[in-house]
Enzyme design. Structure first.
Site, mmCIF file in Angstrom:
data_model
loop_
_atom_site.group_PDB
_atom_site.id
_atom_site.type_symbol
_atom_site.label_atom_id
_atom_site.label_comp_id
_atom_site.label_asym_id
_atom_site.label_seq_id
_atom_site.Cartn_x
_atom_site.Cartn_y
_atom_site.Cartn_z
ATOM 1 N N LYS A 199 -43.114 -53.737 11.505
ATOM 2 C CA LYS A 199 -43.857 -53.455 11.072
ATOM 3 C C LYS A 199 -45.188 -54.612 10.620
ATOM 4 O O LYS A 199 -44.556 -56.405 9.822
ATOM 5 C CB LYS A 199 -44.606 -52.660 10.031
ATOM 6 C CG LYS A 199 -45.332 -52.288 9.150
ATOM 7 C CD LYS A 199 -44.607 -51.076 8.345
ATOM 8 C CE LYS A 199 -46.128 -50.947 7.138
ATOM 9 N NZ LYS A 199 -46.361 -49.991 6.239
ATOM 10 N N GLU A 238 -36.430 -58.659 14.439
ATOM 11 C CA GLU A 238 -36.092 -57.482 12.935
ATOM 12 C C GLU A 238 -35.514 -56.035 13.642
ATOM 13 O O GLU A 238 -35.029 -55.307 13.343
ATOM 14 C CB GLU A 238 -38.085 -57.464 12.628
ATOM 15 C CG GLU A 238 -38.017 -58.400 11.283
ATOM 16 C CD GLU A 238 -37.144 -57.618 9.663
ATOM 17 O OE1 GLU A 238 -36.638 -57.043 10.003
ATOM 18 O OE2 GLU A 238 -37.904 -58.511 9.132
ATOM 19 N N LYS A 253 -45.120 -51.231 15.266
ATOM 20 C CA LYS A 253 -46.350 -50.605 14.228
ATOM 21 C C LYS A 253 -47.465 -51.964 14.064
ATOM 22 O O LYS A 253 -46.415 -53.073 13.622
ATOM 23 C CB LYS A 253 -46.119 -49.703 13.042
ATOM 24 C CG LYS A 253 -47.362 -49.468 12.296
ATOM 25 C CD LYS A 253 -46.460 -48.942 11.117
ATOM 26 C CE LYS A 253 -48.425 -48.738 10.351
ATOM 27 N NZ LYS A 253 -47.317 -47.883 8.693
ATOM 28 N N SER A 279 -53.927 -45.526 11.761
ATOM 29 C CA SER A 279 -54.954 -45.595 11.467
ATOM 30 C C SER A 279 -56.515 -46.793 11.687
ATOM 31 O O SER A 279 -57.803 -46.233 11.773
ATOM 32 C CB SER A 279 -55.146 -45.442 9.854
ATOM 33 O OG SER A 279 -55.538 -47.552 9.024
ATOM 34 N N TYR A 318 -53.402 -40.373 15.745
ATOM 35 C CA TYR A 318 -54.210 -39.441 14.981
ATOM 36 C C TYR A 318 -55.358 -38.650 16.051
ATOM 37 O O TYR A 318 -55.980 -37.922 15.492
ATOM 38 C CB TYR A 318 -55.124 -40.049 13.634
ATOM 39 C CG TYR A 318 -54.504 -40.648 12.796
ATOM 40 C CD1 TYR A 318 -53.964 -40.720 11.438
ATOM 41 C CD2 TYR A 318 -54.084 -42.396 13.020
ATOM 42 C CE1 TYR A 318 -53.146 -40.743 10.471
ATOM 43 C CE2 TYR A 318 -53.105 -43.061 11.937
ATOM 44 C CZ TYR A 318 -52.588 -42.122 10.610
ATOM 45 O OH TYR A 318 -51.793 -42.472 9.825
#
Ligand code: PBG
Length: 327
Positions: A199, A238, A253, A279, A318
């Site tokens: 992330k 990670e 992400k 978003s 979304y």
């Protein structure tokens, strides 16, 4: 004039039937996860200015809305709570309240609906007054180990409330390991961990922070725990650690700015790979569309194909409702 070409790749693009015959991938409803905002304050679905067509739902209307989404083929939902400001504190202790909105939401959806999968985000940002994903030490730095202990307890509550997958989105070190241990201790061996493994500290989370009300006047800097957008090797590390610690699904992400990371994950780990089109990725396409500069649906579809082509077989987006209706 006619070149003597052996290779004319255009031959397989001559008509729509041939083009669909040689199509390398199809988007499927099963690829999609819809992130959903549930709000304690909302009485009606509340618009989010920076995210057209996305709402904060009051829980009493959400259950029937989930049924409508299922009718168009969406069956997996990631739930994000917006709680009352009065319940926030620096320790984010509302995450330990088993009656809290995020747990009630899963409980009610699961009680009313079959064949639905729920992803529960695990981080402190919906609950802290400062908006960070963990608790702060006296220097204002997020404390890793104390935060992880709280998150692991939150994960147990989420599993108990009915979440199929818990999704730590905080980027603390060692959280997948401790969450797995605590879930197992509490007989939740069958609850999976979808880890936000790579992330990035991204500028694209802005509209989301408006949506759950963690936006501050000055943008919060999470670069003490989220990845530097410049770093691929660190992202690989990670991913490796979360895989070793027992993650069932690895997530990258944001999505489109990090296709190289998605591709690496797909090629190196034999577990499902998810990507979160965040978003800001959603809002930038919408904003260009509203300006009349780009076509919304074509851009949305193209973004899905690029993320899938890079290797993500699960896409949080979304756009899920629009895509589900298009395909
Ligand atoms: C925080 C969290 C964030 C998102 C999902 N979980 C924001 C952040 O890290 O500040 C962002 C999602 C989006 O932008 O759509 N735990």
């Amino acid at each position: 004039m006619n070149f003597n070409l052996t290779h004319r790749p255009r031959r397989i693009r001559n008509n729509p039937v041939l083009r669909s015959l040689v199509k390398e991938q199809e988007l499927s409803h099963n690829d999609l996860v819809l992130p959903v905002f549930v709000s304690e304050q909302a009485q009606v679905p509340e618009k989010i200015d920076s995210m057209p067509e996305i709402f904060r739902w009051p829980l009493n209307l959400l259950v029937s809305k989930i049924k409508e989404w299922q009718d168009i083929g969406i069956n997996t939902f990631a739930i994000f709570p917006q709680i009352q400001a009065s319940k926030k504190n620096p320790l984010g202790s509302e995450i330990l309240n088993s009656d809290s909105l995020v747990y009630k939401t899963a409980y009610e959806i699961k009680a009313a609906i079959d064949n639905v999968a729920l992803v529960g985000d695990i981080a402190l940002d919906p609950y802290t007054t400062h908006g960070h994903d963990g608790i702060l030490d006296c220097n204002g730095v997020v404390e890793n180990d104390r935060t992880v202990e709280i998150l692991a307890q939150g994960a147990v509550l989420a599993a108990g409330a009915g979440y199929d997958l818990v999704a730590p989105s905080d980027m603390m070190d060692g959280r997948v390991k401790l969450i797995r241990e605590e879930l197992d201790k509490q007989n939740k061996q069958n609850t999976g961990i979808l880890s936000y493994s790579a992330k990035f500290s991204s500028a694209y989370y802005g509209p989301f922070r408006d949506a759950i009300g963690t936006g501050q006047k000055t943008a919060i800097d999470k670069s003490c725990y989220q990845l530097d957008p410049a770093n691929l090797r660190e992202a690989k590390r990670e991913l490796e650690l979360d895989f070793e610690e027992g993650a069932d699904i690895l997530m990258i992400k944001p999505a489109e700015p990090y296709l190289d990371v998605i591709k690496y994950a797909r090629e190196n780990f034999n577990i499902p790979i998810a990507a979160y089109q965040v978003s800001g990725e959603y809002s930038r396409i919408w904003a260009s569309h509203l300006q009349g500069w780009l076509d919304l649906e074509s851009c949305a579809l193209e973004s899905m194909h690029s993320i899938k082509r890079a290797g993500a077989n699960i896409i949080f987006t979304y756009f899920a409702e629009r895509i589900a209706k298009l395909i």
